[in-house]
Design a protein around this motif. Structure first.
Motif, short mmCIF file in Angstrom:
data_model
loop_
_atom_site.label_atom_id
_atom_site.label_comp_id
_atom_site.label_asym_id
_atom_site.label_seq_id
_atom_site.Cartn_x
_atom_site.Cartn_y
_atom_site.Cartn_z
N UNK A 136 11.36 -5.81 -9.43
CA UNK A 136 10.31 -5.37 -8.77
C UNK A 136 10.06 -3.83 -9.01
N UNK A 137 8.76 -3.39 -8.91
CA UNK A 137 8.47 -2.01 -9.29
C UNK A 137 8.72 -1.01 -8.17
N UNK A 138 8.42 -1.68 -6.90
CA UNK A 138 8.46 -0.55 -5.81
C UNK A 138 8.76 -1.18 -4.49
N UNK A 139 9.22 -0.70 -3.56
CA UNK A 139 9.66 -1.31 -2.22
C UNK A 139 8.80 -0.51 -1.17
N UNK A 140 7.90 -1.14 -0.37
CA UNK A 140 7.11 -0.42 0.85
C UNK A 140 7.86 -0.81 1.97
N UNK A 141 8.19 0.22 2.82
CA UNK A 141 9.02 0.02 3.83
C UNK A 141 8.71 1.13 4.84
N UNK A 142 9.31 1.01 6.25
CA UNK A 142 8.97 2.01 7.07
C UNK A 142 9.58 3.23 6.64
#
Lengths: 252, 240, 239
Positions: free
Chosen positions: A182-188
């Motif tokens: 995957x290219x990025x991770x979105x998280x808190x």
């Protein structure tokens, strides 16, 4: 074939029955908790610094907050450490009294649980590889986005950008990004800071995608419990203890 | 028709056949007898290479079939074999058991193969079982079908490996009768058996094998009435 | 307890609306079901192909030297893939092997992992099924003049299928349930579909009981189909 129809019918009946009993359940009173002798808090200890493991113990900002709540009710506190997605199911089933796991208030969720007043503003941020060329959030729709299943970030991406690649934990999503899946991770943002600290070669894109507020999840129809928890949050804010807690976990 | 020269077979260190020489002519009924473990079944199974000999040669109709270059599958089509445990194919009917090889290997049209199968079944008195599955047959019936299955390929020689040993006593007779009829028609046969009566009555030659060697070879009359080898004398005294 | 029927039909309706109708949430279940069935079916097909190849190598290893050598490779393969938890295999494939192969599809990864994994189990089933056929059957076939291949195809395999089929059906059923692991790795399978709904509605009961029901119905249907098929086979072979 007759046997099969019977089995299917029985399954359907069971689903109906359980759903019904779940819906018709009455709430939790303070007496119920006192009778149990302890406040059982459901959480998922993979969300530093709000909840994480220190040796065998689950500690963190949320846990300290719940300790105050237990004290106010006059009982001890016990932690039920489970998968994030199962926190709510355990409150509904009665195996835990409240849920404290950095949970966000949403209208659809209010049908199944109640929430306390919010106690923390968190934002969703983007973790990228250090060498990634990324200038604007509008680029996200052309990327493979990783999220942790069940988080607000996952829902935010799903509703506003595209279907994300959901992983069982934030750490697995980070591994997937490092492996190029995957290219990025979105998280808190706070777990994001921890992840970047521990994994060299990653960076956080500073501008938050969205801001959300954490609250404690409470079983439906439990007005006394809501009242007590809100009182604790109010008192702690008033006497300065809340700020001290934030400082303790570097959340300021 | 079959010429066996210095045939040897060993399983690991165990030498089962220690140099067998034997000639079988067309139309002969050669009966092989011997105590169990003597190597008689191994000898028979070597004839169509179900057991691969470790030494010596077998010449069948002028071809050395122990030669690696020989196409054993073609030669096996001319050597029918009947097993102690019948080995019928349980997933095929009696007719299918019989017609499988002729239709697949000799490319005989199905109708023709079925007609032939029915003729043969008629001969062994089993025409009414043509559509049955092997599991519904008695042991004697199974063995008669197995014989017919081998005959359907129109072999030049028939090999029988203790064909009556697995049968209930009352069924031995019906199978032996079929074999006798076959011998009368002039079929070349090699039979491993414990049926001394059959050997006496039908055999043109009887062979005694023990410990991997042919110890005596004679006409049935001489063989049974005037045995030479002491071990054969001992064997006959026990079985007769 | 005095329950009025209308009382609980109300909340039921609401729960169904919230979990399935609103925002087309039922599509997570539908998509998840399709993905689960696709991954299972393709994986079993891959598994059967691998399984037949490995089983034939193993069985032929007794008479063909090259197959004997290949047999060691097959042994290594079945030992590893049956000995390591699927979850661990998945992790290694996802983080280690797939990036090396340049594959960036979570769906392909799932098929890769489950296909190779079930191949290891299926090959053992097929081998055992072939070896359970009486050796006399092979001898009878060969004695009639059939080649080894034709004997295998016409005589041994048709009998072996009867032994293999139940195991194959069980493998399919096991895999159907096991594929929910793929949900940990960005595949929306049936389980994951329910988890996504749950994370949006915070209803931990209705979505999970729904998919439990779907899994159960699938397994019951599969079991019945298998029974019918087995009975058919037995009919032609009352042994």
């Amino acid at each position: 074939m007759k046997k099969m129809t019977k089995i299917i019918a029985a399954v359907m009946a069971l689903v109906l029955l359980v759903s019904i009993t779940a819906c018709g359940k009455s709430g939790l009173t303070l007496e119920d908790i006192k009778a149990d002798g302890k406040l059982i808090v459901a959480t998922n200890s993979e969300f530093p610094p709000f909840e994480y493991k220190d040796g065998d113990a689950v500690v963190g900002f949320d846990m300290d907050l719940c300790a105050y709540i237990a004290k106010e009710i006059g009982v001890t506190m016990e932690v039920l450490d489970i998968a994030f997605e199962d926190v709510i199911a355990n409150i509904q089933s009665g195996s835990a009294h409240i849920g404290a796991a950095g949970m966000t208030v949403k209208p659809d969720r209010l049908q199944n649980v109640d929430f306390s007043d919010t106690y923390f503003k968190a934002s969703q941020v983007i973790i990228l590889k250090e060498d990634a060329a990324f200038t604007a959030t509008s680029e996200l729709k052309n990327m493979n986005i990783g999220v942790q299943d069940g988080t607000t970030g996952a829902d935010y991406v799903r509703e506003n950008i595209k279907e994300p690649m959901g992983f069982a934990s934030g750490a697995l999503a980070i591994e997937a990004m490092k492996a190029g899946q995957i290219d990025c991770v979105i998280i808190d943002n706070y777990p994001a800071i921890e992840f970047v600290k521990k994994n060299p070669g990653l960076k956080v894109y500073e501008t938050p995608l969205t801001v959300e507020e954490y609250a404690i999840a409470i079983p439906k129809n439990s007005p006394e419990l809501v009242e007590v928890i809100n009182k604790v949050i109010k008192d702690l804010t008033a006497n300065g203890e809340f700020d001290k807690l934030l400082e303790k976990y570097e959340l300021k | 028709m079959i010429e066996i020269n210095n045939l040897q077979k060993s399983f690991g260190k165990n030498n089962v056949l220690k140099g067998i020489d034997l000639k079988i002519e067309k139309g002969e009924v050669v009966v092989i007898i011997g105590p169990s473990g003597s190597g008689k079944s191994t000898l028979l199974r070597c004839l169509n290479l179900l057991e691969e000999p470790t030494g010596g040669e077998i010449i069948f109709e002028g071809t050395n079939i122990t030669d690696k270059k020989a196409n054993i599958n073609l030669h096996r089509q001319k050597m029918g074999m009947v097993f102690q445990h019948f080995n019928l194919f349980p997933h095929y009917t009696v007719t299918e058991n019989i017609t499988l090889a002729p239709t697949k290997l000799k490319k005989i049209p199905k109708e023709e193969a079925i007609e032939k199968a029915n003729e043969l079944l008629e001969k062994v008195d089993l025409l009414d079982k043509a559509a049955a599955y092997p599991s519904s047959l008695s042991g004697g019936q199974k063995q008669r079908v197995a014989i017919v299955r081998a005959l359907a390929m129109e072999p030049d020689v028939m090999l029988f490996d203790e064909p009556t040993s697995a049968l209930d006593p009352e069924m031995v007779g019906e199978v032996l009768q079929v074999m006798k009829d076959l011998a009368k028609e002039g079929m070349t046969m090699v039979v491993v058996t414990h049926e001394m009566g059959f050997a006496k009555e039908v055999g043109t030659r009887v062979i005694f094998i023990d410990e991997g060697k042919i110890l005596e070879e004679n006409s049935p009359k001489e063989f049974f009435e005037n045995p030479q080898n002491p071990r054969l004398q001992d064997f006959l005294s026990k079985v007769l | 307890m005095n329950i009025n029927f209308l009382d609980f039909l109300g909340p039921m309706k609401d729960a169904i609306y919230l979990n399935f109708i609103k925002n087309d949430r039922y599509m997570y279940i539908v998509d998840g079901l399709i993905n689960t069935l696709e991954i299972t079916a393709v994986s079993v097909i891959i598994g059967v192909i691998i399984g037949i190849i490995c089983a034939v190598i193993k069985v032929a290893g007794k008479r063909v030297y090259i197959c004997k050598l290949l047999g060691y490779v097959v042994d290594l393969y079945t030992t590893i893939f049956r000995g390591v938890p699927v979850m661990v295999q998945y992790l290694i494939a996802f983080i280690g092997i797939m990036p090396l192969l340049g594959i960036r599809s979570s769906f392909v990864t799932a098929i890769f992992v489950f296909g190779i994994n079930s191949g290891a189990y299926i090959s053992e089933n097929i081998r055992a099924g072939i070896e359970a056929v009486d050796h006399g059957q092979e001898e009878a076939g060969r004695s009639l003049g059939f080649t080894y291949g034709k004997t295998m195809f016409l005589i041994i395999l048709p009998q072996a299928i009867k032994n293999i089929l139940p195991a194959l059906g069980n493998e399919f059923i096991a895999l159907l349930k096991e594929t929910s692991i793929a949900g940990y790795f960005a595949v929306i399978d049936l389980t994951k579909g329910a988890r996504i709904i749950q994370s949006q509605t915070y209803d931990g009961i209705v979505p999970y009981f729904t998919i439990a029901g779907i899994y159960l119905v699938l397994v019951v249907i599969l079991t019945q189909l298998l029974n019918i098929f087995e009975r058919r086979l037995k009919k032609s072979d009352r042994n």
